[in-house]
Design a protein around this motif. Structure first.
Motif, PDB file in Angstrom:
ATOM      1  N   GLY A  69       0.780  -1.163   0.101  1.00  0.00           N
ATOM      2  CA  GLY A  69      -0.007   0.051  -0.026  1.00  0.00           C
ATOM      3  C   GLY A  69       0.822   1.359   0.005  1.00  0.00           C
ATOM      4  N   ALA A  70       1.866   1.284   0.851  1.00  0.00           N
ATOM      5  CA  ALA A  70       2.777   2.292   0.975  1.00  0.00           C
ATOM      6  C   ALA A  70       3.513   2.607  -0.414  1.00  0.00           C
ATOM      7  N   ALA A  71       4.017   1.385  -1.073  1.00  0.00           N
ATOM      8  CA  ALA A  71       4.598   1.616  -2.205  1.00  0.00           C
ATOM      9  C   ALA A  71       3.626   2.202  -3.552  1.00  0.00           C
TER      10      ALA A  71
ATOM     11  N   ALA B 185       3.739   5.703  -5.819  1.00  0.00           N
ATOM     12  CA  ALA B 185       3.924   5.453  -7.225  1.00  0.00           C
ATOM     13  C   ALA B 185       2.754   6.196  -7.731  1.00  0.00           C
ATOM     14  N   GLY B 186       1.548   5.867  -7.019  1.00  0.00           N
ATOM     15  CA  GLY B 186       0.360   6.745  -7.634  1.00  0.00           C
ATOM     16  C   GLY B 186       0.656   8.295  -7.728  1.00  0.00           C
ATOM     17  N   PHE B 187       1.333   8.785  -6.393  1.00  0.00           N
ATOM     18  CA  PHE B 187       1.559  10.214  -6.569  1.00  0.00           C
ATOM     19  C   PHE B 187       2.619  10.774  -7.404  1.00  0.00           C
ATOM     20  N   VAL B 188       3.892  10.030  -7.404  1.00  0.00           N
ATOM     21  CA  VAL B 188       4.784  10.415  -8.112  1.00  0.00           C
ATOM     22  C   VAL B 188       4.731  10.325  -9.853  1.00  0.00           C
ATOM     23  N   PHE B 189       4.653   8.829 -10.165  1.00  0.00           N
ATOM     24  CA  PHE B 189       4.577   8.565 -11.547  1.00  0.00           C
ATOM     25  C   PHE B 189       3.251   8.611 -12.340  1.00  0.00           C
ATOM     26  N   LEU B 190       2.093   8.583 -11.756  1.00  0.00           N
ATOM     27  CA  LEU B 190       0.613   8.711 -12.071  1.00  0.00           C
ATOM     28  C   LEU B 190       0.027  10.058 -11.963  1.00  0.00           C
ATOM     29  N   ARG B 191       0.745  10.679 -10.850  1.00  0.00           N
ATOM     30  CA  ARG B 191       0.223  12.257 -10.642  1.00  0.00           C
ATOM     31  C   ARG B 191      -1.510  12.088  -9.899  1.00  0.00           C
ATOM     32  N   SER B 192      -1.531  10.926  -9.224  1.00  0.00           N
ATOM     33  CA  SER B 192      -2.958  10.810  -8.863  1.00  0.00           C
ATOM     34  C   SER B 192      -2.986  10.952  -7.351  1.00  0.00           C
TER      35      SER B 192
ATOM     36  N   TYR C  58      -5.790  10.958  -5.637  1.00  0.00           N
ATOM     37  CA  TYR C  58      -6.915  10.089  -5.341  1.00  0.00           C
ATOM     38  C   TYR C  58      -6.323   8.789  -4.735  1.00  0.00           C
ATOM     39  N   MET C  59      -5.454   8.170  -5.739  1.00  0.00           N
ATOM     40  CA  MET C  59      -4.673   6.892  -5.544  1.00  0.00           C
ATOM     41  C   MET C  59      -3.666   7.078  -4.444  1.00  0.00           C
ATOM     42  N   ALA C  60      -2.871   7.917  -4.311  1.00  0.00           N
ATOM     43  CA  ALA C  60      -1.789   8.174  -3.189  1.00  0.00           C
ATOM     44  C   ALA C  60      -2.881   8.122  -1.949  1.00  0.00           C
ATOM     45  N   LEU C  61      -3.862   8.859  -1.813  1.00  0.00           N
ATOM     46  CA  LEU C  61      -4.743   9.067  -0.644  1.00  0.00           C
ATOM     47  C   LEU C  61      -5.190   7.559  -0.268  1.00  0.00           C
ATOM     48  N   MET C  62      -5.888   7.203  -1.227  1.00  0.00           N
ATOM     49  CA  MET C  62      -6.673   5.860  -0.959  1.00  0.00           C
ATOM     50  C   MET C  62      -5.663   4.617  -0.412  1.00  0.00           C
ATOM     51  N   PHE C  63      -4.320   4.630  -1.085  1.00  0.00           N
ATOM     52  CA  PHE C  63      -3.465   3.324  -0.872  1.00  0.00           C
ATOM     53  C   PHE C  63      -2.824   3.797   0.497  1.00  0.00           C
ATOM     54  N   GLY C  64      -2.553   5.125   0.590  1.00  0.00           N
ATOM     55  CA  GLY C  64      -1.729   5.551   1.939  1.00  0.00           C
ATOM     56  C   GLY C  64      -2.757   5.128   3.197  1.00  0.00           C
ATOM     57  N   LEU C  65      -4.068   5.495   2.940  1.00  0.00           N
ATOM     58  CA  LEU C  65      -5.057   5.228   4.026  1.00  0.00           C
ATOM     59  C   LEU C  65      -5.163   3.685   4.295  1.00  0.00           C
ATOM     60  N   LEU C  66      -5.001   2.954   3.121  1.00  0.00           N
ATOM     61  CA  LEU C  66      -5.153   1.729   3.387  1.00  0.00           C
ATOM     62  C   LEU C  66      -3.965   0.938   4.209  1.00  0.00           C
ATOM     63  N   ALA C  67      -2.743   1.394   3.798  1.00  0.00           N
ATOM     64  CA  ALA C  67      -1.694   1.025   4.136  1.00  0.00           C
ATOM     65  C   ALA C  67      -1.482   1.216   5.787  1.00  0.00           C
ATOM     66  N   PHE C  68      -1.964   2.441   6.108  1.00  0.00           N
ATOM     67  CA  PHE C  68      -2.040   2.938   7.497  1.00  0.00           C
ATOM     68  C   PHE C  68      -3.055   2.118   8.171  1.00  0.00           C
ATOM     69  N   GLN C  69      -4.335   1.896   7.634  1.00  0.00           N
ATOM     70  CA  GLN C  69      -5.233   0.949   8.242  1.00  0.00           C
ATOM     71  C   GLN C  69      -4.832  -0.358   8.625  1.00  0.00           C
ATOM     72  N   SER C  70      -3.999  -1.104   7.802  1.00  0.00           N
ATOM     73  CA  SER C  70      -3.372  -2.259   8.010  1.00  0.00           C
ATOM     74  C   SER C  70      -2.534  -2.231   8.899  1.00  0.00           C
ATOM     75  N   PHE C  71      -1.420  -0.967   9.051  1.00  0.00           N
ATOM     76  CA  PHE C  71      -0.661  -0.907  10.279  1.00  0.00           C
ATOM     77  C   PHE C  71      -1.178  -0.869  11.562  1.00  0.00           C
ATOM     78  N   GLN C  72      -2.231  -0.095  11.575  1.00  0.00           N
ATOM     79  CA  GLN C  72      -3.003  -0.065  12.847  1.00  0.00           C
ATOM     80  C   GLN C  72      -3.559  -1.390  13.181  1.00  0.00           C
ATOM     81  N   ALA C  73      -3.888  -2.159  12.270  1.00  0.00           N
ATOM     82  CA  ALA C  73      -4.393  -3.546  12.715  1.00  0.00           C
ATOM     83  C   ALA C  73      -3.398  -4.125  13.352  1.00  0.00           C
ATOM     84  N   LEU C  74      -2.127  -4.330  12.650  1.00  0.00           N
ATOM     85  CA  LEU C  74      -1.133  -4.877  13.431  1.00  0.00           C
ATOM     86  C   LEU C  74      -0.799  -4.616  14.623  1.00  0.00           C
TER      87      LEU C  74
END
Length: 253
Positions: free
Chosen positions: A214-216, A220-227, A229-245
């Motif tokens: 998710g972090a990767a 990639a979404g922010f730097v290469f695709l300039r998205s 939304y994609m950066a926010l979504m995957f960043g939040l999903l990665a953080f959510q998984s980290f919180q679960a851990l």
């Protein structure tokens, strides 16, 4: 996480059904579709983008819904801010309501059915385009994701734009959902595989994979695709998984 939670009903919801499967479209779904299409240079491009997002995400969720039906599980589809959800429905059982239990392998099939419904739809669009005399040019995104370019001799800008948008959304949405990030389809598949091979630590391993991937993808979404939304979504999903851990999810005692 709010992006992937079932939104409460509103009086502005669009409701219909397909082969007995209820579908509810939350008004914020149209907002995100507009935002995605806002980069279009024309009204035609904006309209075809909105149609493509609606059709392709609906087909993706129908893939899940039909797979659930195969195992006796009714469901409803909700299109919302985060894309779409296929929500299992409880059934009457002895005066109460219960969910239909599915095995891990059946759940893997259900998870795969969504992305592959989109891929099959993309193949159908290409086949119809070729049958209509269109030119199909083989192409790849990032060097390995098949993404054919189609040019139709009929329909003008609207039809050509619609075909390319349908291909883009169905292929890209399916590919993104196969990423091993919780709670996307790929994350569910990895979890179900690992919990069978390693019942004690499989889920925790799947969460670590979700954090790293998710972090990767956010980067990639922010730097290469300039998205954003994609950066926010995957960043939040990665953080959510980290919180679960951090909360002890998947830990063996």
């Amino acid at each position: 996480m709010f992006l992937l939670q079932v939104p409460p009903p509103t009086r502005f919801d669009l409701r219909f059904s397909i082969t007995g499967i209820p579908v509810r479209v939350h008004p914020l779904f149209w907002v995100i579709a507009l935002l995605f299409g806002s980069s279009s240079n024309s009204i035609i491009g904006l309209l075809t983008w909105i149609v493509a997002i609606f059709v392709c995400i609906l087909i993706h969720e129908l893939g899940h819904a039909f797979a659930m039906r195969r195992y006796g599980q009714d469901s409803q589809i909700i299109l919302h801010l985060g894309g779409g959800l296929t929500v299992p429905e409880s059934i009457a059982w002895g005066g109460r309501y219960a969910s239909v239990a599915v095995s891990a392998n059946q759940q893997i099939f259900i998870s795969l059915a969504g992305p592959f419904a989109g891929f099959l739809f993309a193949a159908l669009v290409v086949a119809i385009s070729a049958a209509l005399g269109g030119m199909v040019i083989p192409n790849f995104i990032l060097g390995f994701i098949p993404f054919p370019i189609v040019v139709l001799p009929i329909g003008g800008d609207f039809l050509n734009s619609l075909v390319m948008d349908l291909l883009w959304v169905s292929i890209f949405w399916g590919f993104i959902n196969l990423m091993p990030v919780q709670p996307l389809d790929g994350g569910h598949i990895l979890r179900d595989i690992l919990t069978q091979t390693d019942p004690l630590n499989g889920y925790r391993t799947a969460l670590w994979v979700s954090v790293i991937t998710g972090a990767a993808l956010a980067f990639a979404g922010f730097v290469f695709l300039r998205s954003t939304y994609m950066a926010l979504m995957f960043g939040l999903l990665a953080f959510q998984s980290f919180q679960a851990l951090q909360g002890g999810a998947g830990r063996s005692y």
